[in-house]
Scaffold this motif. Sequence first.
Motif, PDB file in Angstrom:
ATOM      1  N   LEU A  96       0.819  -1.214   0.000  1.00  0.00           N
ATOM      2  CA  LEU A  96       0.000   0.000   0.000  1.00  0.00           C
ATOM      3  C   LEU A  96       0.851   1.262   0.000  1.00  0.00           C
ATOM      4  O   LEU A  96       0.467   2.273  -0.595  1.00  0.00           O
ATOM      5  CB  LEU A  96      -0.928  -0.007   1.219  1.00  0.00           C
ATOM      6  CG  LEU A  96      -2.021  -1.082   1.226  1.00  0.00           C
ATOM      7  CD1 LEU A  96      -2.782  -1.070   2.537  1.00  0.00           C
ATOM      8  CD2 LEU A  96      -2.970  -0.912   0.045  1.00  0.00           C
ATOM      9  N   ALA A  97       2.007   1.216   0.665  1.00  0.00           N
ATOM     10  CA  ALA A  97       2.862   2.397   0.721  1.00  0.00           C
ATOM     11  C   ALA A  97       3.376   2.779  -0.667  1.00  0.00           C
ATOM     12  O   ALA A  97       3.625   3.966  -0.933  1.00  0.00           O
ATOM     13  CB  ALA A  97       4.040   2.147   1.663  1.00  0.00           C
ATOM     14  N   ARG A  99       1.630   2.712  -3.278  1.00  0.00           N
ATOM     15  CA  ARG A  99       0.511   3.215  -4.069  1.00  0.00           C
ATOM     16  C   ARG A  99      -0.191   4.414  -3.445  1.00  0.00           C
ATOM     17  O   ARG A  99      -0.837   5.183  -4.149  1.00  0.00           O
ATOM     18  CB  ARG A  99      -0.515   2.087  -4.283  1.00  0.00           C
ATOM     19  CG  ARG A  99       0.012   0.985  -5.170  1.00  0.00           C
ATOM     20  CD  ARG A  99      -0.796  -0.305  -5.015  1.00  0.00           C
ATOM     21  NE  ARG A  99      -0.333  -1.285  -5.972  1.00  0.00           N
ATOM     22  CZ  ARG A  99       0.807  -1.963  -5.848  1.00  0.00           C
ATOM     23  NH1 ARG A  99       1.596  -1.749  -4.812  1.00  0.00           N
ATOM     24  NH2 ARG A  99       1.167  -2.840  -6.767  1.00  0.00           N
ATOM     25  N   GLU A 100      -0.083   4.525  -2.132  1.00  0.00           N
ATOM     26  CA  GLU A 100      -0.734   5.623  -1.433  1.00  0.00           C
ATOM     27  C   GLU A 100       0.178   6.844  -1.403  1.00  0.00           C
ATOM     28  O   GLU A 100       1.404   6.729  -1.542  1.00  0.00           O
ATOM     29  CB  GLU A 100      -1.075   5.193  -0.002  1.00  0.00           C
ATOM     30  CG  GLU A 100      -2.219   4.200   0.086  1.00  0.00           C
ATOM     31  CD  GLU A 100      -3.550   4.834  -0.241  1.00  0.00           C
ATOM     32  OE1 GLU A 100      -3.920   5.832   0.402  1.00  0.00           O
ATOM     33  OE2 GLU A 100      -4.222   4.328  -1.161  1.00  0.00           O
ATOM     34  N   PRO A 101      -0.382   8.035  -1.214  1.00  0.00           N
ATOM     35  CA  PRO A 101       0.443   9.245  -1.115  1.00  0.00           C
ATOM     36  C   PRO A 101       1.417   9.142   0.053  1.00  0.00           C
ATOM     37  O   PRO A 101       1.077   8.567   1.093  1.00  0.00           O
ATOM     38  CB  PRO A 101      -0.598  10.349  -0.885  1.00  0.00           C
ATOM     39  CG  PRO A 101      -1.882   9.803  -1.394  1.00  0.00           C
ATOM     40  CD  PRO A 101      -1.829   8.334  -1.171  1.00  0.00           C
ATOM     41  N   GLY A 104       0.708   9.025   4.144  1.00  0.00           N
ATOM     42  CA  GLY A 104      -0.665   8.640   4.438  1.00  0.00           C
ATOM     43  C   GLY A 104      -0.732   7.586   5.532  1.00  0.00           C
ATOM     44  O   GLY A 104       0.223   6.848   5.784  1.00  0.00           O
ATOM     45  N   VAL A 106      -3.062   5.073   5.658  1.00  0.00           N
ATOM     46  CA  VAL A 106      -3.694   3.821   5.237  1.00  0.00           C
ATOM     47  C   VAL A 106      -2.756   2.626   5.359  1.00  0.00           C
ATOM     48  O   VAL A 106      -3.135   1.586   5.928  1.00  0.00           O
ATOM     49  CB  VAL A 106      -4.249   3.952   3.807  1.00  0.00           C
ATOM     50  CG1 VAL A 106      -4.655   2.582   3.255  1.00  0.00           C
ATOM     51  CG2 VAL A 106      -5.459   4.877   3.804  1.00  0.00           C
ATOM     52  N   PRO A 107      -1.520   2.677   4.856  1.00  0.00           N
ATOM     53  CA  PRO A 107      -0.639   1.504   4.980  1.00  0.00           C
ATOM     54  C   PRO A 107      -0.372   1.124   6.427  1.00  0.00           C
ATOM     55  O   PRO A 107      -0.366  -0.065   6.776  1.00  0.00           O
ATOM     56  CB  PRO A 107       0.643   1.949   4.274  1.00  0.00           C
ATOM     57  CG  PRO A 107       0.218   3.035   3.347  1.00  0.00           C
ATOM     58  CD  PRO A 107      -0.878   3.754   4.068  1.00  0.00           C
ATOM     59  N   ARG A 172     -10.746   1.367   1.698  1.00  0.00           N
ATOM     60  CA  ARG A 172     -10.583   2.791   1.390  1.00  0.00           C
ATOM     61  C   ARG A 172      -9.550   2.996   0.293  1.00  0.00           C
ATOM     62  O   ARG A 172      -9.741   3.816  -0.611  1.00  0.00           O
ATOM     63  CB  ARG A 172     -10.164   3.562   2.642  1.00  0.00           C
ATOM     64  CG  ARG A 172     -10.078   5.061   2.391  1.00  0.00           C
ATOM     65  CD  ARG A 172      -9.421   5.807   3.525  1.00  0.00           C
ATOM     66  NE  ARG A 172      -9.407   7.247   3.278  1.00  0.00           N
ATOM     67  CZ  ARG A 172      -8.579   7.862   2.447  1.00  0.00           C
ATOM     68  NH1 ARG A 172      -7.683   7.162   1.759  1.00  0.00           N
ATOM     69  NH2 ARG A 172      -8.639   9.177   2.273  1.00  0.00           N
ATOM     70  N   ALA A 173      -8.464   2.245   0.381  1.00  0.00           N
ATOM     71  CA  ALA A 173      -7.431   2.369  -0.651  1.00  0.00           C
ATOM     72  C   ALA A 173      -7.978   2.010  -2.018  1.00  0.00           C
ATOM     73  O   ALA A 173      -7.628   2.632  -3.028  1.00  0.00           O
ATOM     74  CB  ALA A 173      -6.243   1.476  -0.299  1.00  0.00           C
ATOM     75  N   ARG A 177      -8.620   5.661  -3.970  1.00  0.00           N
ATOM     76  CA  ARG A 177      -7.454   5.957  -4.798  1.00  0.00           C
ATOM     77  C   ARG A 177      -7.086   4.844  -5.766  1.00  0.00           C
ATOM     78  O   ARG A 177      -6.031   4.879  -6.385  1.00  0.00           O
ATOM     79  CB  ARG A 177      -6.244   6.262  -3.909  1.00  0.00           C
ATOM     80  CG  ARG A 177      -6.461   7.458  -2.986  1.00  0.00           C
ATOM     81  CD  ARG A 177      -5.200   7.828  -2.253  1.00  0.00           C
ATOM     82  NE  ARG A 177      -5.418   8.948  -1.336  1.00  0.00           N
ATOM     83  CZ  ARG A 177      -5.402  10.209  -1.693  1.00  0.00           C
ATOM     84  NH1 ARG A 177      -5.193  10.528  -2.966  1.00  0.00           N
ATOM     85  NH2 ARG A 177      -5.617  11.174  -0.820  1.00  0.00           N
ATOM     86  N   SER A 179      -5.911   2.084  -5.132  1.00  0.00           N
ATOM     87  CA  SER A 179      -4.673   1.449  -4.714  1.00  0.00           C
ATOM     88  C   SER A 179      -4.830  -0.053  -4.569  1.00  0.00           C
ATOM     89  O   SER A 179      -3.861  -0.768  -4.390  1.00  0.00           O
ATOM     90  CB  SER A 179      -4.195   2.039  -3.375  1.00  0.00           C
ATOM     91  OG  SER A 179      -3.979   3.425  -3.501  1.00  0.00           O
TER      92      SER A 179
END
Length: 237
Positions: A96-97, A99-101, A104, A106-107, A172-173, A177, A179
């Motif tokens: 996730l890191a 792909r996410e900003p 963030g 989320v990861p 959410r990812a 986004r 992701s």
Amino acid sequence: MHAVPPPLPRTAPTRLAAGPPGSGWAWCGAGAGLAGLIGLFGTAGIYTQDAWDAGDNDRMAASVAEHATLVWAHQALCALVVTLLVVFAAGLYRHLALREPPGGLVPAVAAAGVLLTAVAVFLGAGLDTELWWSVGTGAIADPDTVGSMVVHYGALPWLWGGLGLSAAAVARAGFARRSAGRGLALTSAVAAVLLLATQVTPVQYIALLPGALWLIVAGPLLARQRTVLAGARAAAD
């Protein structure tokens, strides 16, 4: 005057020869779910139902003593599940890191939920050692203590509610986004709702069921996503 050293030659950024990270971590998640669903259910029967229904701790302790081998197997199984969950948490965070900003949450939330579940299983396995030495050596310890441990034996390692955080973060990812794939996002959203339901009602240990099923489904989907990405990068090269 001091001689000024010549500037170092500029080189092109080094690319990883192995390409994108592998997907073994994702299969570890599926393996943890399968081991938890089948193994923890399979080793739960350390006492007979009539001993439980009678509420007699002497009979309960004697029943556990007859199934002491399952207690040992349960401890080994929990160690396996914990190992697989930790590897899955690390891989999920990295996945996730990428792909996410940057920065963030989320990861980190996704990984934290898996690690929280691993801690529950790890602590639950600690009861196995106490139970083994209480009944597995031929001499039964205080039956009331054994009866108390049996209650926790069938609860602590099944507290997989932390995966609700992971499933919600992955959902959410995927929806916010892209992701994660749409299928994975939808599956994760359903799992997050089910896991939340187990935490707001007095059946927290039921979280093992939706949590394990989420891992079993999410693992292959994440592995496939890694494979597709690897193929796309190879084609681009």
